[in-house]
Structures are given as C-alpha cells and as structure tokens.
Write a protein that holds these residues in place. Structure first.
Motif, PDB file in Angstrom:
ATOM      1  N   GLY A  88      32.692  21.481  73.345  1.00  0.00           N
ATOM      2  CA  GLY A  88      32.415  22.378  72.526  1.00  0.00           C
ATOM      3  C   GLY A  88      31.640  23.531  73.825  1.00  0.00           C
ATOM      4  O   GLY A  88      31.147  23.130  75.030  1.00  0.00           O
ATOM      5  N   GLN A  89      31.374  25.123  72.719  1.00  0.00           N
ATOM      6  CA  GLN A  89      31.164  25.783  74.687  1.00  0.00           C
ATOM      7  C   GLN A  89      29.171  25.615  75.235  1.00  0.00           C
ATOM      8  O   GLN A  89      29.095  25.943  75.898  1.00  0.00           O
ATOM      9  CB  GLN A  89      31.017  27.368  73.262  1.00  0.00           C
ATOM     10  N   ASP A  90      29.154  24.790  73.491  1.00  0.00           N
ATOM     11  CA  ASP A  90      27.349  24.353  74.371  1.00  0.00           C
ATOM     12  C   ASP A  90      27.563  23.635  75.100  1.00  0.00           C
ATOM     13  O   ASP A  90      26.639  23.002  75.671  1.00  0.00           O
ATOM     14  CB  ASP A  90      26.322  24.505  72.982  1.00  0.00           C
ATOM     15  N   ARG A  91      28.496  22.483  75.948  1.00  0.00           N
ATOM     16  CA  ARG A  91      27.822  21.886  76.986  1.00  0.00           C
ATOM     17  C   ARG A  91      27.970  22.080  78.299  1.00  0.00           C
ATOM     18  O   ARG A  91      28.545  23.017  78.562  1.00  0.00           O
ATOM     19  CB  ARG A  91      29.704  20.518  76.637  1.00  0.00           C
ATOM     20  N   ARG A  92      26.761  21.923  79.112  1.00  0.00           N
ATOM     21  CA  ARG A  92      26.758  21.907  79.967  1.00  0.00           C
ATOM     22  C   ARG A  92      27.679  21.001  81.021  1.00  0.00           C
ATOM     23  O   ARG A  92      28.116  19.907  80.282  1.00  0.00           O
ATOM     24  CB  ARG A  92      25.052  21.904  80.859  1.00  0.00           C
TER      25      ARG A  92
END
Length: 155
Positions: A88-92
């Motif tokens: 997911g794009q929101d994972r750091r």
C-alpha cells in the motif's frame, strides 16, 4: 542445521532457498546481450517455528539485477516501489543493516504496521514495524566465482 530441513530421503531435501536459480543463471548469462534482470519465485521449506510472522513453508521471491554502475540507491528505490505496490502507498519503509553471506552491504527491510500504522500493537510486537525481506548488493566474490568481472559489474 537450520538450512538442512525436510528430507525426502537421506540424499534429497525440499529446497530451502531459491538462490541457486540466480547462481546458475549468472554463470550462464551472456552480458554482451545487456544487463541481467531476473526473478526466481518458488515455495521453500525451512526448520522454523510457526508464529504470526514465520512458517516452515512459504513462497520466496528473489530478484537479481547485474549491470555496470548498479548502486545501493538503485536497490533501495526498487525495494521501496515494490513494497508500496505490495503493501500500500501509505506504508512507510526503512532499511536496517544486516548480514547475509552472499551480499555486501546487506539490509533488512521493514514496512510500517498495517494494523496500527506504526503506533505499536501485538501484530508488530509493539515496534510499529514488520520485517518483510532481506536484501543486499551482490558480493564481489559471488560475481567473480560466476566468471563476472566485479570491477566492471555489480548488482
């Protein structure tokens, strides 16, 4: 031995790594055709205690890129793009120093926990992070042993 597990008979065991595919490809590859870029996916089996993040059998996916002027920055960018696509794009993401015998330098990659978004919970063992992979730059000895000039190529 941690890597010698699940024997079918006294001479054969189920594979513990997909790495031999890379080694065989590296030995046979004709670099006059350009850079080597490959993946080697497959099921592997290891002596491991099953828990929330480990299993005695799992699918492994290894990637290999060999070319002139390949850097750690290339590896980091590839890993980050892949992790964001998969998790997911929101994972750091973060890289931590590690050790693997066939890479130098070596790193572990973590992604921020999907359950608590990095705040800390039972899923991530209250760290905010989940380890997802190990990686590194191909050790020069690996290249040399495969007949590849490590002063010209890296990966």
């Amino acid at each position: 031995d941690m890597q010698d597990t699940f024997y079918v008979n006294p001479e054969n065991l189920l594979r513990t790594q997909t790495s031999p595919v890379q080694a065989r490809t590296l030995e046979k590859y004709d670099f006059s055709k350009g850079p080597l870029s490959m993946i080697s996916p497959g099921k592997v089996y290891r002596r491991d205690d099953d828990d929330a993040t480990h299993s005695h059998q799992f699918n492994q996916l290894e990637g290999l890129v060999i070319d002139k002027n390949v850097t750690m920055a290339d590896l980091k960018g590839t890993l980050e793009l892949t992790a964001k696509h998969v998790f997911g794009q929101d994972r750091r993401t973060r890289l931590r120093p590690s050790f693997f015998p066939f890479t130098e330098p070596s790193v572990e990659m973590d992604v921020s926990c999907f359950k608590c978004d990095g705040a800390g919970c039972a899923v991530c063992k209250y760290t905010g992070w989940i380890e997802v992979l190990g990686a590194g730059m191909v050790h020069p000895n690996v290249l040399e042993n495969a007949g590849v000039d490590s002063k010209v190529y890296g990966g």
